[in-house]
Design a protein around this motif. Structure first.
Motif, PDB file in Angstrom:
ATOM      1  N   ILE A   1       0.421  -1.473  -0.293  1.00  0.00           N
ATOM      2  CA  ILE A   1       0.123  -0.204   0.147  1.00  0.00           C
ATOM      3  C   ILE A   1       0.973   1.297  -0.266  1.00  0.00           C
ATOM      4  CG2 ILE A   1      -1.565   1.731   0.966  1.00  0.00           C
ATOM      5  CD1 ILE A   1      -2.580  -1.852   1.884  1.00  0.00           C
ATOM      6  N   GLY A   2       2.254   1.232   0.374  1.00  0.00           N
ATOM      7  CA  GLY A   2       2.930   2.561   0.948  1.00  0.00           C
ATOM      8  C   GLY A   2       3.484   2.827  -0.805  1.00  0.00           C
ATOM      9  N   LEU A   3       4.090   1.463  -1.059  1.00  0.00           N
ATOM     10  CA  LEU A   3       4.655   1.332  -1.894  1.00  0.00           C
ATOM     11  C   LEU A   3       3.767   2.418  -3.427  1.00  0.00           C
ATOM     12  CD1 LEU A   3       7.462   0.957  -3.717  1.00  0.00           C
ATOM     13  CD2 LEU A   3       6.164  -1.766  -4.412  1.00  0.00           C
ATOM     14  N   PHE A   4       2.423   1.841  -3.008  1.00  0.00           N
ATOM     15  CA  PHE A   4       1.482   2.345  -4.001  1.00  0.00           C
ATOM     16  C   PHE A   4       1.673   4.048  -4.368  1.00  0.00           C
ATOM     17  CE2 PHE A   4      -2.902   3.769  -4.296  1.00  0.00           C
ATOM     18  CZ  PHE A   4      -2.960   3.182  -6.378  1.00  0.00           C
ATOM     19  N   LEU A   5       1.231   4.369  -3.371  1.00  0.00           N
ATOM     20  CA  LEU A   5       0.723   5.918  -2.883  1.00  0.00           C
ATOM     21  C   LEU A   5       2.490   6.244  -3.074  1.00  0.00           C
ATOM     22  CD1 LEU A   5      -0.786   5.085   0.657  1.00  0.00           C
ATOM     23  CD2 LEU A   5      -1.644   5.446  -1.386  1.00  0.00           C
ATOM     24  N   GLY A   6       3.594   5.367  -2.527  1.00  0.00           N
ATOM     25  CA  GLY A   6       4.706   6.509  -2.868  1.00  0.00           C
ATOM     26  C   GLY A   6       5.119   6.532  -4.464  1.00  0.00           C
TER      27      GLY A   6
ATOM     28  N   MET B   1       3.361  12.507   0.798  1.00  0.00           N
ATOM     29  CA  MET B   1       3.293  12.029   2.346  1.00  0.00           C
ATOM     30  C   MET B   1       2.201  12.759   3.106  1.00  0.00           C
ATOM     31  SD  MET B   1       6.220  10.830   2.986  1.00  0.00           S
ATOM     32  CE  MET B   1       5.880  10.410   4.662  1.00  0.00           C
ATOM     33  N   GLY B   2       1.464  13.693   2.515  1.00  0.00           N
ATOM     34  CA  GLY B   2      -0.250  13.909   2.992  1.00  0.00           C
ATOM     35  C   GLY B   2      -0.683  12.404   2.667  1.00  0.00           C
ATOM     36  N   CYS B   3      -1.229  12.512   1.697  1.00  0.00           N
ATOM     37  CA  CYS B   3      -1.794  10.851   1.278  1.00  0.00           C
ATOM     38  C   CYS B   3      -1.998  10.127   1.954  1.00  0.00           C
ATOM     39  CB  CYS B   3      -0.738  10.467  -0.137  1.00  0.00           C
ATOM     40  SG  CYS B   3      -2.135   9.452  -1.164  1.00  0.00           S
ATOM     41  N   ALA B   4      -0.151   9.465   2.209  1.00  0.00           N
ATOM     42  CA  ALA B   4       0.292   8.632   3.496  1.00  0.00           C
ATOM     43  C   ALA B   4      -0.402   8.797   4.489  1.00  0.00           C
ATOM     44  CB  ALA B   4       1.488   7.939   3.401  1.00  0.00           C
ATOM     45  N   ALA B   5      -0.257   9.692   5.194  1.00  0.00           N
ATOM     46  CA  ALA B   5      -0.834  10.215   6.120  1.00  0.00           C
ATOM     47  C   ALA B   5      -2.016  10.144   7.009  1.00  0.00           C
ATOM     48  CB  ALA B   5      -0.255  11.343   7.227  1.00  0.00           C
ATOM     49  N   SER B   6      -2.712  10.571   5.642  1.00  0.00           N
ATOM     50  CA  SER B   6      -4.074  10.318   5.260  1.00  0.00           C
ATOM     51  C   SER B   6      -5.111   8.643   5.441  1.00  0.00           C
ATOM     52  CB  SER B   6      -4.331  11.008   3.871  1.00  0.00           C
ATOM     53  OG  SER B   6      -6.010  10.423   4.303  1.00  0.00           O
ATOM     54  N   TYR B   7      -3.404   8.437   4.760  1.00  0.00           N
ATOM     55  CA  TYR B   7      -4.619   6.827   4.913  1.00  0.00           C
ATOM     56  C   TYR B   7      -4.258   6.098   6.275  1.00  0.00           C
ATOM     57  CZ  TYR B   7      -4.438   1.669   3.678  1.00  0.00           C
ATOM     58  OH  TYR B   7      -5.092   0.036   3.644  1.00  0.00           O
ATOM     59  N   ALA B   8      -2.779   6.491   7.091  1.00  0.00           N
ATOM     60  CA  ALA B   8      -2.148   6.073   7.976  1.00  0.00           C
ATOM     61  C   ALA B   8      -3.702   6.441   9.366  1.00  0.00           C
ATOM     62  CB  ALA B   8      -1.767   6.453   8.272  1.00  0.00           C
TER      63      ALA B   8
ATOM     64  N   GLU C   1       0.155   3.202  10.438  1.00  0.00           N
ATOM     65  CA  GLU C   1       1.178   4.447  10.594  1.00  0.00           C
ATOM     66  C   GLU C   1       2.564   3.171   9.395  1.00  0.00           C
ATOM     67  OE1 GLU C   1       1.172   6.963  11.886  1.00  0.00           O
ATOM     68  OE2 GLU C   1      -1.152   6.403  12.103  1.00  0.00           O
ATOM     69  N   ALA C   2       2.485   2.055   9.624  1.00  0.00           N
ATOM     70  CA  ALA C   2       3.467   1.402   8.817  1.00  0.00           C
ATOM     71  C   ALA C   2       3.410   1.903   7.671  1.00  0.00           C
ATOM     72  CB  ALA C   2       3.769  -0.441   8.385  1.00  0.00           C
ATOM     73  N   VAL C   3       2.328   2.429   6.748  1.00  0.00           N
ATOM     74  CA  VAL C   3       2.504   2.601   4.925  1.00  0.00           C
ATOM     75  C   VAL C   3       2.553   3.826   4.868  1.00  0.00           C
ATOM     76  CG1 VAL C   3       0.126   3.461   3.658  1.00  0.00           C
ATOM     77  CG2 VAL C   3       0.384   1.630   4.901  1.00  0.00           C
ATOM     78  N   VAL C   4       2.742   5.026   6.056  1.00  0.00           N
ATOM     79  CA  VAL C   4       3.517   6.450   5.569  1.00  0.00           C
ATOM     80  C   VAL C   4       4.847   5.832   5.470  1.00  0.00           C
ATOM     81  CG1 VAL C   4       4.398   8.570   6.946  1.00  0.00           C
ATOM     82  CG2 VAL C   4       2.354   7.280   7.349  1.00  0.00           C
TER      83      VAL C   4
END
Length: 139
Positions: free
Chosen positions: A40-45, A55-62, A68-71
């Motif tokens: 998921i983090g790889l996809f968002l990154g 980082m905003g997108c990952a924080a929103s997901y988290a 939190e591991a997604v960030v």
């Protein structure tokens, strides 16, 4: 490119980045298994262009899905992509400069040196401070 063309390109990057920040956390939730934080983090990154928007997108997901591991995974994916760009951008600038009759030195984007230098300083600092279990931070 003209100033108008550059302005349109920048506006599109920002607009699509904002749309991605709003949509991609929910898209990722449906595309990947819920416990698959790294992918998921790889996809968002990789799906969003701007580092701050990633980082905003990952924080929103988290925050939305309590993961939190997604960030961290998104940050690693995005910064790894940026590091590879540090090698590709000068190469492409030199190739384009050669075809346009511009000297390689003039075509080289100097901000790449600043990025690589800042990354090196940060890495050296991490090695220095973490090497002692962060006891140097207390000095």
């Amino acid at each position: 490119a003209t100033q108008a063309e550059v302005a349109v390109a920048v506006a599109n990057v920002v607009a699509y980045g904002i749309a991605g920040m709003l949509a991609y956390p929910h898209v990722a939730r449906h595309l990947f298994p819920h416990e698959d934080s790294k992918n998921i983090g790889l996809f968002l990154g990789l799906a969003v262009h701007d580092t701050a928007q990633v980082m905003g997108c990952a924080a929103s997901y988290a925050q939305t899905y309590m993961d939190e591991a997604v960030v961290a995974a998104a940050a690693v994916a995005k910064l790894t992509r940026n590091c590879f760009l540090a090698g590709v951008v000068p190469l492409m600038a030199a190739r384009h400069g050669a075809t346009a009759g511009i000297a390689t030195k003039a075509a080289f984007p100097t901000f790449v040196l600043g990025f690589v230098g800042a990354a090196g300083v940060r890495t050296a600092g991490d090695v220095y401070f973490v090497g002692d279990d962060a006891t140097r931070w207390k000095e």
